[in-house]
Design a protein around this motif. Structure first.
Motif, short mmCIF file in Angstrom:
data_model
loop_
_atom_site.label_atom_id
_atom_site.label_comp_id
_atom_site.label_asym_id
_atom_site.label_seq_id
_atom_site.Cartn_x
_atom_site.Cartn_y
_atom_site.Cartn_z
N SER A 30 -14.44 -21.88 7.79
CA SER A 30 -13.59 -20.94 7.07
C SER A 30 -12.34 -21.65 6.55
O SER A 30 -11.91 -22.69 7.06
N LEU A 31 -11.74 -21.06 5.50
CA LEU A 31 -10.41 -21.47 5.06
C LEU A 31 -9.43 -20.87 6.04
O LEU A 31 -9.36 -19.64 6.19
N GLN A 32 -8.65 -21.72 6.72
CA GLN A 32 -7.89 -21.26 7.88
C GLN A 32 -6.60 -22.02 8.03
O GLN A 32 -6.32 -22.99 7.31
N MET A 33 -5.80 -21.59 9.03
CA MET A 33 -4.53 -22.24 9.33
C MET A 33 -4.22 -22.06 10.81
O MET A 33 -4.61 -21.06 11.42
N HIS A 34 -3.55 -23.05 11.40
CA HIS A 34 -3.12 -22.99 12.80
C HIS A 34 -1.60 -23.03 12.86
O HIS A 34 -0.96 -23.83 12.15
N LYS A 88 -3.03 -24.58 5.21
CA LYS A 88 -4.37 -24.05 4.99
C LYS A 88 -5.34 -25.21 4.85
O LYS A 88 -5.03 -26.19 4.16
N HIS A 89 -6.52 -25.08 5.47
CA HIS A 89 -7.48 -26.17 5.37
C HIS A 89 -8.91 -25.64 5.51
O HIS A 89 -9.14 -24.56 6.06
N ARG A 90 -9.83 -26.44 5.01
CA ARG A 90 -11.25 -26.09 5.08
C ARG A 90 -12.06 -27.38 5.10
O ARG A 90 -11.70 -28.35 4.44
N LEU A 91 -13.18 -27.35 5.83
CA LEU A 91 -14.10 -28.47 5.92
C LEU A 91 -15.47 -28.02 5.45
O LEU A 91 -16.00 -27.01 5.92
N THR A 92 -16.06 -28.75 4.51
CA THR A 92 -17.36 -28.42 3.94
C THR A 92 -18.24 -29.67 3.93
O THR A 92 -17.74 -30.78 3.70
N ASN A 93 -19.52 -29.48 4.20
CA ASN A 93 -20.49 -30.58 4.08
C ASN A 93 -21.24 -30.42 2.76
O ASN A 93 -22.13 -29.56 2.66
N PRO A 94 -20.94 -31.22 1.77
CA PRO A 94 -21.62 -31.08 0.48
C PRO A 94 -22.95 -31.82 0.41
O PRO A 94 -23.65 -31.75 -0.61
N GLY A 95 -23.31 -32.55 1.48
CA GLY A 95 -24.47 -33.45 1.43
C GLY A 95 -25.76 -32.82 1.89
O GLY A 95 -25.85 -31.61 2.11
N ILE A 96 -26.76 -33.68 2.09
CA ILE A 96 -28.09 -33.24 2.51
C ILE A 96 -28.41 -33.68 3.94
O ILE A 96 -29.50 -33.45 4.44
N ASP A 106 -7.68 -19.12 20.00
CA ASP A 106 -7.19 -17.96 19.26
C ASP A 106 -6.05 -18.31 18.31
O ASP A 106 -5.56 -17.43 17.59
N ASP A 107 -5.64 -19.58 18.26
CA ASP A 107 -4.62 -19.98 17.29
C ASP A 107 -5.31 -20.30 15.96
O ASP A 107 -5.48 -21.46 15.58
N ILE A 108 -5.71 -19.27 15.27
CA ILE A 108 -6.42 -19.44 14.01
C ILE A 108 -6.17 -18.21 13.14
O ILE A 108 -6.24 -17.08 13.62
N VAL A 109 -5.83 -18.45 11.89
CA VAL A 109 -5.71 -17.39 10.89
C VAL A 109 -6.73 -17.70 9.80
O VAL A 109 -6.67 -18.76 9.17
N ARG A 110 -7.67 -16.78 9.58
CA ARG A 110 -8.68 -16.99 8.55
C ARG A 110 -8.26 -16.31 7.25
O ARG A 110 -7.79 -15.17 7.25
N PHE A 111 -8.50 -17.01 6.14
CA PHE A 111 -8.22 -16.46 4.83
C PHE A 111 -9.50 -16.16 4.05
O PHE A 111 -9.53 -15.25 3.22
N ASP A 112 -10.54 -16.94 4.31
CA ASP A 112 -11.82 -16.76 3.61
C ASP A 112 -12.92 -17.39 4.45
O ASP A 112 -12.69 -18.42 5.09
N ALA A 157 -13.93 -13.33 8.33
CA ALA A 157 -12.51 -13.22 8.07
C ALA A 157 -12.15 -11.76 7.78
O ALA A 157 -12.89 -11.06 7.08
N PRO A 158 -11.03 -11.27 8.31
CA PRO A 158 -10.15 -11.96 9.26
C PRO A 158 -10.68 -11.85 10.67
O PRO A 158 -11.34 -10.86 11.00
N ALA A 159 -10.37 -12.84 11.51
CA ALA A 159 -10.73 -12.80 12.91
C ALA A 159 -9.83 -13.75 13.66
O ALA A 159 -9.30 -14.68 13.11
N ALA A 160 -9.63 -13.47 14.95
CA ALA A 160 -8.73 -14.30 15.72
C ALA A 160 -9.31 -14.69 17.06
O ALA A 160 -8.63 -15.19 17.91
N ASP A 161 -10.62 -14.48 17.22
CA ASP A 161 -11.18 -14.71 18.55
C ASP A 161 -12.34 -15.68 18.53
O ASP A 161 -12.96 -15.89 19.55
#
Length: 487
Positions: A401-405, A443-451, A468-474, A480-484
């Motif tokens: 997810s796109l998120q922040m701590h 805000k940060h996000r990690l994606t695997n674009p490979g195969i 639980d230190d997480i804020v989801r944006f997408d 999203a949203p979730a904190a658990d």
């Protein structure tokens, strides 16, 4: 999703398998346990259902938190690409509520005359030919308006199972005279000698309309809650599956009660089909060891073990070498973060360990060191009060997810594969042996674009490292949203 002969297998995948701790845990329960052939109990149940004649879709009732793990397991074994129906519970409410929503769902989409075959996800059946024959017999009785259960022919006096007493003959089966709770040993021996009692396997076959009508007559509170949970459900349908997330408010009104207590013990329309199908409920480590070959000293060993003067022990240690000297009649189960040592004659009492872990809110009650997420897995390698090191594996084309701590920063080092990174306002690609730094508050996000899988090491540092230190944006998985939930 049409069904050729009106039979809908319904897999009930719930429970935590407390007597099989530390392998079975709340967030990775018994249906996902791997047998020696590498397949999970859930996969074996799906295959058994899919192989029945005329089956063109499979219904599953499970917890919504287990959806992606369930789909991952099915993806491997669903060779015929059968359409999947999934009813997602917000929390457990025992089998009465689960079977009620299944029957209402089938009635809605397949009609009153469609038959459900209710199958627990965590049982083993070794004789599929005999199983298919028993299903055929059960379907005849279900067509005649009976709620049909399957009774296992007992081969020993067992105190860990409920029993079914046979009544008058009904062609391919018998009327159920009564259900009996788990007996003491003397009573169980009497049942075995008398020949009128069968083990209750917890499998059922009935028409959708029969189940709904009988619930209305005997357990209307269960039926009303199931209707409310479905009426306000959230639906998602694509080419391969139909998912219904049940309303928490409606489902929460259902009594926490088994289908046996809620209905089967009250209805006059209950029949049983006796069968000998190589059945095991895998209810404890002692039950599991009975399926495993022994060495000359009576030991069953999974993994590398060095034994000296060891007798009648069950040893499961797949990750590291285990040594034992001069012991007997023990169950030893070793996982990366928890070790069980139990008297082999008291394997049922493992549930007391789990109850205490739950009371303490200990993470070993619910999570393994390696945790499954929709996008892949993470494994905690080391942690202290101000740092935590994880190994993260992201599946091809998957994305966190796109998120922040608020309280921690993170260093990411790619071990293999490639990572598409969102870090604040920047987006960039990093490859193996490259790294990036995510400051707290970005805000940060990690994606695997490979195969191929993306494997990376994450080093967290900060004053607070809780999940639980997480804020989801997408989030592409709808969390999203979730904190658990971590990532």
């Amino acid at each position: 999703m049409n069904t050729l002969n009106g039979l809908i297998p319904c897999i009930i995948s719930g429970g935590s398998g407390t007597r099989l701790w530390p392998v079975s845990r709340q967030n990775m329960p018994k249906p996902f346990m791997r047998m020696r052939d590498g397949m999970s109990l859930l996969q074996k149940t799906f295959q058994r259902a899919a192989r029945l004649p005329g089956v063109e879709s499979v219904l599953t009732v499970t917890n919504r938190d287990l959806l992606f793990r369930t789909l991952d397991d099915y993806r491997v074994v669903n060779k015929a690409h059968l359409p999947l129906d999934l009813l997602l519970e917000p929390f457990g409410r025992n089998t009465a509520a689960a079977i009620a929503v299944a029957a209402l769902h089938v009635q809605e989409h397949f009609g009153d005359q469609a038959q459900l075959l209710v199958m627990p996800a965590d049982h083993l059946i070794s004789d599929e030919t005999a199983f298919a024959a028993a299903v055929t017999q059960a379907r005849e009785l279900a067509e005649a308006g009976y709620l049909v259960t399957f009774g296992i022919q007992p081969d020993h006096a067992e105190t860990g199972f409920g029993y079914i007493e046979k009544g008058d003959a009904l062609g391919t089966g018998y009327r159920v005279k009564r259900f009996v709770e788990k007996p003491d040993l003397a009573t169980a021996q009497g049942y075995l000698d008398g020949g009128k009692h069968l083990w209750n396997a917890g499998m059922f076959c009935f028409k959708a309309s029969t189940l709904v009508d009988e619930l209305a007559a005997h357990a209307n509170e269960v039926l009303a809650a199931a209707k409310a949970a479905l009426e306000h459900s959230q639906n998602l349908q694509n080419k391969t599956s139909r998912q219904r997330e049940l309303s928490a408010e409606g489902f929460g009104a259902a009594p926490d009660i088994s289908i046996d207590v809620a209905l089967m013990e009250k209805s006059k329309q209950v029949a049983v089909v006796p069968c000998d199908i190589g059945w095991s409920d895998i209810g404890s480590w002692e039950a599991l060891r009975q399926l495993t070959p022994s060495d000359p000293q009576g030991n069953q060993v999974n993994g590398e073990a060095i034994l000296h003067d060891v007798h009648n022990c069950y040893i499961d240690s797949p990750k590291r070498v285990l040594g034992a000297v001069g012991v007997r009649d023990l169950i030893i189960v070793d996982t990366p973060d928890a070790l069980l040592i139990a008297d082999a004659h008291r394997s049922q009492d493992v549930r007391y360990i789990v109850a205490e872990l739950k009371r303490q809110d200990h993470p070993a009650y619910s999570l393994h060191r390696t945790v499954t997420r929709p996008w892949g897995t993470y494994t905690v390698l080391e942690e202290s009060s101000r740092f935590k090191i994880k190994r993260i594996v992201v599946k091809p084309q998957a994305s966190l997810s796109l998120q922040m701590h608020h309280h921690r920063s993170e260093h990411w080092v790619v071990v293999s594969g490639a990572a598409q990174i969102t870090n604040g306002e920047r987006e960039f690609l990093i490859n193996a042996n490259e790294s990036t730094y995510i400051p707290a508050g970005h805000k940060h996000r990690l994606t695997n674009p490979g195969i191929i899988d993306l494997v990376m090491i994450e080093v967290q540092s900060g004053e607070y490292l809780g999940e639980d230190d997480i804020v989801r944006f997408d989030d592409i998985y709808g969390r999203a949203p979730a904190a658990d939930v971590k990532k």
